[in-house]
Design a protein around this motif. Structure first.
Motif, PDB file in Angstrom:
ATOM      1  N   ILE A 154       6.622   9.120  -7.513  1.00  0.00           N
ATOM      2  CA  ILE A 154       7.895   8.911  -6.823  1.00  0.00           C
ATOM      3  C   ILE A 154       8.487   7.574  -7.265  1.00  0.00           C
ATOM      4  CG2 ILE A 154       9.018   8.647  -4.581  1.00  0.00           C
ATOM      5  CD1 ILE A 154       6.780  10.355  -3.390  1.00  0.00           C
ATOM      6  N   ASN A 155       9.690   7.609  -7.772  1.00  0.00           N
ATOM      7  CA  ASN A 155      10.387   6.394  -8.180  1.00  0.00           C
ATOM      8  C   ASN A 155      11.015   5.743  -6.949  1.00  0.00           C
ATOM      9  OD1 ASN A 155       9.908   6.816 -11.002  1.00  0.00           O
ATOM     10  ND2 ASN A 155      11.537   8.366 -11.000  1.00  0.00           N
ATOM     11  N   CYS A 156      10.689   4.466  -6.729  1.00  0.00           N
ATOM     12  CA  CYS A 156      11.118   3.801  -5.503  1.00  0.00           C
ATOM     13  C   CYS A 156      12.054   2.629  -5.767  1.00  0.00           C
ATOM     14  CB  CYS A 156       9.901   3.273  -4.742  1.00  0.00           C
ATOM     15  SG  CYS A 156       8.800   4.566  -4.142  1.00  0.00           S
ATOM     16  N   GLU A 157      13.075   2.546  -4.950  1.00  0.00           N
ATOM     17  CA  GLU A 157      13.905   1.360  -4.847  1.00  0.00           C
ATOM     18  C   GLU A 157      13.556   0.705  -3.515  1.00  0.00           C
ATOM     19  OE1 GLU A 157      15.966   0.224  -7.027  1.00  0.00           O
ATOM     20  OE2 GLU A 157      16.580   1.897  -8.314  1.00  0.00           O
ATOM     21  N   MET A 158      13.549  -0.632  -3.493  1.00  0.00           N
ATOM     22  CA  MET A 158      13.227  -1.337  -2.261  1.00  0.00           C
ATOM     23  C   MET A 158      14.448  -2.107  -1.771  1.00  0.00           C
ATOM     24  SD  MET A 158      10.119  -4.017  -1.439  1.00  0.00           S
ATOM     25  CE  MET A 158       8.848  -2.759  -1.473  1.00  0.00           C
ATOM     26  N   PHE A 159      14.673  -2.059  -0.462  1.00  0.00           N
ATOM     27  CA  PHE A 159      15.791  -2.776   0.158  1.00  0.00           C
ATOM     28  C   PHE A 159      15.234  -3.559   1.328  1.00  0.00           C
ATOM     29  CE2 PHE A 159      19.558  -3.462   2.695  1.00  0.00           C
ATOM     30  CZ  PHE A 159      20.588  -3.610   1.761  1.00  0.00           C
ATOM     31  N   ALA A 160      15.246  -4.885   1.229  1.00  0.00           N
ATOM     32  CA  ALA A 160      14.658  -5.733   2.259  1.00  0.00           C
ATOM     33  C   ALA A 160      15.708  -6.206   3.255  1.00  0.00           C
ATOM     34  CB  ALA A 160      13.972  -6.942   1.623  1.00  0.00           C
ATOM     35  N   VAL A 161      15.353  -6.145   4.535  1.00  0.00           N
ATOM     36  CA  VAL A 161      16.220  -6.607   5.617  1.00  0.00           C
ATOM     37  C   VAL A 161      15.615  -7.885   6.180  1.00  0.00           C
ATOM     38  CG1 VAL A 161      17.302  -6.005   7.805  1.00  0.00           C
ATOM     39  CG2 VAL A 161      16.737  -4.206   6.161  1.00  0.00           C
ATOM     40  N   SER A 162      16.322  -8.993   6.056  1.00  0.00           N
ATOM     41  CA  SER A 162      15.751 -10.272   6.469  1.00  0.00           C
ATOM     42  C   SER A 162      16.078 -10.640   7.912  1.00  0.00           C
ATOM     43  CB  SER A 162      16.245 -11.396   5.543  1.00  0.00           C
ATOM     44  OG  SER A 162      17.652 -11.488   5.583  1.00  0.00           O
ATOM     45  N   PRO A 214       0.820  -1.225   0.000  1.00  0.00           N
ATOM     46  CA  PRO A 214       0.000   0.000   0.000  1.00  0.00           C
ATOM     47  C   PRO A 214       0.854   1.276   0.000  1.00  0.00           C
ATOM     48  CG  PRO A 214      -0.870  -1.582   1.564  1.00  0.00           C
ATOM     49  CD  PRO A 214       0.455  -2.110   1.125  1.00  0.00           C
ATOM     50  N   LEU A 215       1.952   1.257   0.737  1.00  0.00           N
ATOM     51  CA  LEU A 215       2.841   2.417   0.759  1.00  0.00           C
ATOM     52  C   LEU A 215       3.486   2.621  -0.604  1.00  0.00           C
ATOM     53  CD1 LEU A 215       4.486   4.649   2.186  1.00  0.00           C
ATOM     54  CD2 LEU A 215       6.102   2.872   2.893  1.00  0.00           C
ATOM     55  N   MET A 216       3.972   1.542  -1.199  1.00  0.00           N
ATOM     56  CA  MET A 216       4.618   1.636  -2.507  1.00  0.00           C
ATOM     57  C   MET A 216       3.643   2.149  -3.556  1.00  0.00           C
ATOM     58  SD  MET A 216       7.736   0.676  -1.894  1.00  0.00           S
ATOM     59  CE  MET A 216       8.452   0.290  -3.487  1.00  0.00           C
ATOM     60  N   ASP A 217       2.396   1.674  -3.511  1.00  0.00           N
ATOM     61  CA  ASP A 217       1.380   2.132  -4.468  1.00  0.00           C
ATOM     62  C   ASP A 217       1.099   3.621  -4.302  1.00  0.00           C
ATOM     63  OD1 ASP A 217       1.192  -0.441  -5.415  1.00  0.00           O
ATOM     64  OD2 ASP A 217      -0.637  -0.932  -4.304  1.00  0.00           O
ATOM     65  N   ALA A 218       1.033   4.066  -3.050  1.00  0.00           N
ATOM     66  CA  ALA A 218       0.763   5.488  -2.789  1.00  0.00           C
ATOM     67  C   ALA A 218       1.912   6.359  -3.276  1.00  0.00           C
ATOM     68  CB  ALA A 218       0.528   5.703  -1.296  1.00  0.00           C
TER      69      ALA A 218
END
Length: 377
Positions: A54-62, A44-48
């Motif tokens: 806004i161009n988004c890069e995602m960085f996941a912390v496992s 939902p945040l990414m869609d908003a």
């Protein structure tokens, strides 16, 4: 004399997540969104953000944030960093935002294992959105990073690292399972109590602790038993926020002094480590204060906390803590692979931890070892 510092702006309340994208757009059109391993939660945040161009890069912390992960995340060229997740995620977001604008080796800025140098440039704008109720990282000026090489967790710490905006939406915590609810909630309770009896406590931080502690006392067990209890979720989100506001300005104590070394040496949930230690640290602190400084105001705070739990004297509050830990299924330290042979190293490392400096009273090696022994069984 005292100082107080916190996030540039705090927005609290159910449904406030929707305010994140418009604020992010003010900072620019490129964003790094740091999330936990379940990236779908951030959809939902990414869609908003995308809807506002806004161009988004995602960085996941496992898992736990490390120095290496902070370096990797800092390589992105963005206008704003958004941490959407638990304390580990938000800490990594804060560290990455700081390293993006401050050149050099991260060890230049790390405490204990590094040079501990201050940042020279403001961090890239940072928005912190917690999805757990525990660390209060959304309003603190430090990021805790693990260094597997040194087998310890240490902080980058500077006022430039305080997020520009903290959005605390209790609805974001509804999906936490009972074990995570317990671990993070116990961390929040520990932080409030340690800040309340800290040597560095101030009238301002006392207010946050006196508001936060009763909320955690009345709601932590409730939300563990029923994760859909939104009123209890709100209480714990506030307790976590107040704990962050308090600890950022009053410091912590021996529980967190131990938790850094233990977390760096063993695979153990931070909140559960804190909970295993908390009743025993409070018991030893109480005895040490009565022996060395029987008239200090801190002793009255033990009684005050006890009254919040329905007790009348300090020992009642400590007994309540022990009972809560049993109800929330807190394991002994031995569960995490710690042996008695590890105690001397843990004690030595804990004495160098910044949190230990705020403990209500200075503890000897023998007292620190006694705490570990009691929490280990």
């Amino acid at each position: 004399m005292f100082e107080f510092a916190t996030a540039g702006k705090i927005i609290f309340g159910n449904g406030t997540l929707k305010q994140a994208a418009p604020v992010a757009a003010v900072f620019g059109r490129k964003a790094l969104v740091v999330t936990g391993r379940d990236t779908d939660r951030a959809a939902p945040l990414m869609d908003a953000l995308a809807a506002l161009g806004i161009n988004c890069e995602m960085f996941a912390v496992s898992g736990e944030p490390t120095v290496e992960l902070a370096c990797q995340a800092s390589q992105f060229a963005v206008d704003v960093v958004i941490g959407f997740g638990g304390g580990s995620v938000i800490d990594l977001a804060k560290a990455a935002a700081a390293l993006m604008s401050n050149p050099g080796d991260p060890l230049d800025y790390l405490e204990v294992i590094g040079k501990g140098q201050p940042l020279t440039e403001r961090a890239v704008p940072c928005i912190a959105i917690p999805t757990t109720a525990g660390t209060g990282a959304e309003v603190t000026k430090n990021a805790v990073l693990a260094s597997p090489e040194h087998k310890v967790k240490v902080s980058m710490r500077h006022p430039f690292m305080i997020p520009d905006l903290a959005i605390v939406d209790p609805e974001c915590t509804l999906s936490m399972p009972p074990a995570v609810t317990a671990s993070t909630g116990l961390d929040a309770l520990t932080q409030l109590l340690e800040a309340f009896i800290s040597k560095k406590a101030t009238p301002v931080t006392d207010g946050f602790c006196r508001e936060g502690l009763p909320r955690a006392v009345r709601s932590l067990r409730r939300v563990f038993e029923n994760g859909d209890d939104l009123a209890a979720r709100e209480d714990m989100a506030l307790a976590s926020l107040f704990g962050g506001l308090a600890l950022a300005n009053a410091g912590l104590g021996a529980v967190h002094g131990f938790a850094g070394p233990v977390g760096g040496m063993f695979s153990a949930p931070h909140g559960m480590v804190c909970a295993a230690l908390l009743p025993h640290v409070m018991k030893v602190n109480l005895a040490a204060l009565r022996e060395r400084e029987p008239n200090v105001q801190t002793l009255e705070r033990f009684d005050e906390f006890s009254r919040m739990t329905g007790g009348s004297k300090a020992e009642d509050g400590i007994s309540w803590l022990a009972g809560l830990c049993r109800d929330l299924q807190v394991p002994a330290l031995s569960t995490f692979g710690i042996t008695e042979a590890d105690f001397p190293v843990i004690v030595e490392k804990s004495k160098n931890a910044s949190s230990m400096k705020g403990n209500a009273v200075e503890l000897s090696d023998a007292q620190l070892t006694h705490i570990l022994q009691a929490a280990w069984l």
